[in-house]
Design an enzyme around this catalytic site. Structure first.
Site, PDB file in Angstrom:
ATOM      1  N   TYR A  69      23.957  32.566  41.538  1.00  7.82           N
ATOM      2  CA  TYR A  69      23.950  31.582  40.459  1.00  7.82           C
ATOM      3  C   TYR A  69      25.096  30.584  40.645  1.00  7.82           C
ATOM      4  O   TYR A  69      24.887  29.364  40.634  1.00  7.82           O
ATOM      5  CB  TYR A  69      24.081  32.288  39.110  1.00  7.82           C
ATOM      6  CG  TYR A  69      24.356  31.340  37.968  1.00  7.82           C
ATOM      7  CD1 TYR A  69      23.371  30.483  37.500  1.00  7.82           C
ATOM      8  CD2 TYR A  69      25.609  31.306  37.349  1.00  7.82           C
ATOM      9  CE1 TYR A  69      23.619  29.602  36.457  1.00  7.82           C
ATOM     10  CE2 TYR A  69      25.869  30.437  36.305  1.00  7.82           C
ATOM     11  CZ  TYR A  69      24.878  29.585  35.865  1.00  7.82           C
ATOM     12  OH  TYR A  69      25.139  28.711  34.839  1.00  7.82           O
ATOM     13  N   SER A 129      28.540  24.944  35.752  1.00  3.28           N
ATOM     14  CA  SER A 129      29.049  26.210  35.225  1.00  3.28           C
ATOM     15  C   SER A 129      30.430  26.545  35.773  1.00  3.28           C
ATOM     16  O   SER A 129      30.767  26.180  36.908  1.00  3.28           O
ATOM     17  CB  SER A 129      28.078  27.339  35.606  1.00  3.28           C
ATOM     18  OG  SER A 129      28.632  28.605  35.306  1.00  3.28           O
ATOM     19  N   LYS A 174      18.532  35.198  25.525  1.00  2.00           N
ATOM     20  CA  LYS A 174      19.289  35.450  26.756  1.00  2.00           C
ATOM     21  C   LYS A 174      19.560  36.931  27.002  1.00  2.00           C
ATOM     22  O   LYS A 174      19.958  37.327  28.098  1.00  2.00           O
ATOM     23  CB  LYS A 174      20.612  34.677  26.724  1.00  2.00           C
ATOM     24  CG  LYS A 174      20.430  33.167  26.723  1.00  2.00           C
ATOM     25  CD  LYS A 174      21.755  32.439  26.857  1.00  2.00           C
ATOM     26  CE  LYS A 174      22.321  32.561  28.245  1.00  2.00           C
ATOM     27  NZ  LYS A 174      23.549  31.772  28.424  1.00  2.00           N
TER      28      LYS A 174
END
Length: 314
Positions: free
Chosen positions: A137, A113, A175
């Site tokens: 994250y 990411s 999501k």
């Protein structure tokens, strides 16, 4: 046989649909049962395995007849506060999967990411490891990238890490708040006939924060590019261009045939101030130098294409 973890998720599901279009059906889907299993009726696959069951008996599932693992499954919540939980889901399970792939000589392509770069840099280059992610994250993804970096040097199997930037496109309904701004802006307009954007922050004017928005179809194409070759490495996946939230909102408003002044600017949430990326722009030189030569979908065309899909649902 191919394994797709997170196969009912955003990128994973789009990847399977593309594999099906290429007449590849020998696919094992790994995901949680919390997601809508109705989506399984729209794709062809060999087997569905619930995530916990898969990892509990991973050696049995990761057999030598598996050609590739597309590891798209993760806890993608940028607001997750349980470190043990997110590291178990994004770091330790990924290491477990990679080690099994090595043992069975299986290609390993996984989702990283742009969150690994944090909020205090404009150097979005894969060689830049002096970064500080702004949330758990991003940290979990960066730590796995660091683990992978060492494993790639061993040259035992093909390992590819793909640092997705701001992905948007079909099948991200599940999501919710973590879905793209295109999805949420469109939903907001349909409900309230106005789009809410954040006021200025970090030196950016109202709605002028910049992101590299990449269509999910391009993410799928990059996955398949590496599936077809033997290169290893960690690569950015973005357009190499950044666009403002105002531009995104204007594209959506024009799609609905209304004036672009149907926007309002709201106060920036305090809980996001220390973890919000006001600017992202992928450096895709490494990807291009690897031989990837497909053009990325520009924002204008990508948003129009996505809105045509989205607004069939409303």
């Amino acid at each position: 046989m191919i394994i797709v973890t997170g196969g009912l998720g955003f990128v994973g599901y789009n990847l399977i649909k593309k594999l099906n279009s290429l007449k590849i059906y020998n696919i094992i889907i790994v995901d949680t049962k919390k997601k809508k299993l109705n989506n399984l009726k729209k794709i062809k696959y060999s087997k569905f395995i619930e995530t916990k069951k898969f990892y509990k008996d991973i050696d049995r599932h990761m057999r030598k007849n598996i050609k590739c693992v597309f590891h798209q499954g993760a806890n993608s919540s940028t607001t997750e506060t349980n470190k043990q939980k997110i590291y178990e889901q994004n770091y330790y399970s990924s290491i477990k999967l990679l080690e099994c792939a090595k043992k069975n000589n299986i290609k390993f392509i996984y989702a990283s990411s742009a969150a690994t770069y944090g909020i205090n840099t404009k150097n979005f280059n894969e060689t830049n490891w002096k970064v500080k992610p702004a949330n758990l994250y991003g940290n979990s993804k960066l730590d796995f990238d660091k683990y992978v970096k060492k494993e790639i040097k061993k040259k035992e199997i093909q390992i590819i890490g793909l640092r997705y930037f701001n992905v948007y496109g079909p099948y991200e309904f599940h999501k919710k708040n973590m879905a793209s701004v295109i999805f949420n802006f469109n939903k907001k307009f349909i409900k309230d006939k106005i789009i809410s954007l954040f006021k200025g922050s970090n030196g950016y004017k109202n709605g002028e924060q910049l992101r590299d928005f990449v269509h999910v179809d391009d993410c799928v194409k990059v996955n398949l590019y590496f599936f077809r070759n033997t290169k290893s490495g960690i690569f950015n996946v973005g357009t190499g261009k950044c666009e403002s939230f105002n531009k995104v909102a204007n594209l959506i408003l024009r799609h609905h045939g209304v004036n672009t002044n149907k926007k309002k600017y709201i106060e920036f949430p305090k809980k996001l101030k220390k973890s919000y990326q006001s600017y992202t722009k992928a450096n895709i030189s490494k990807l291009i130098n690897s031989g990837y030569n497909k053009k990325f979908i520009n924002l204008n065309n990508g948003v129009r294409k996505y809105l045509r899909f989205l607004n069939k649902k409303y």
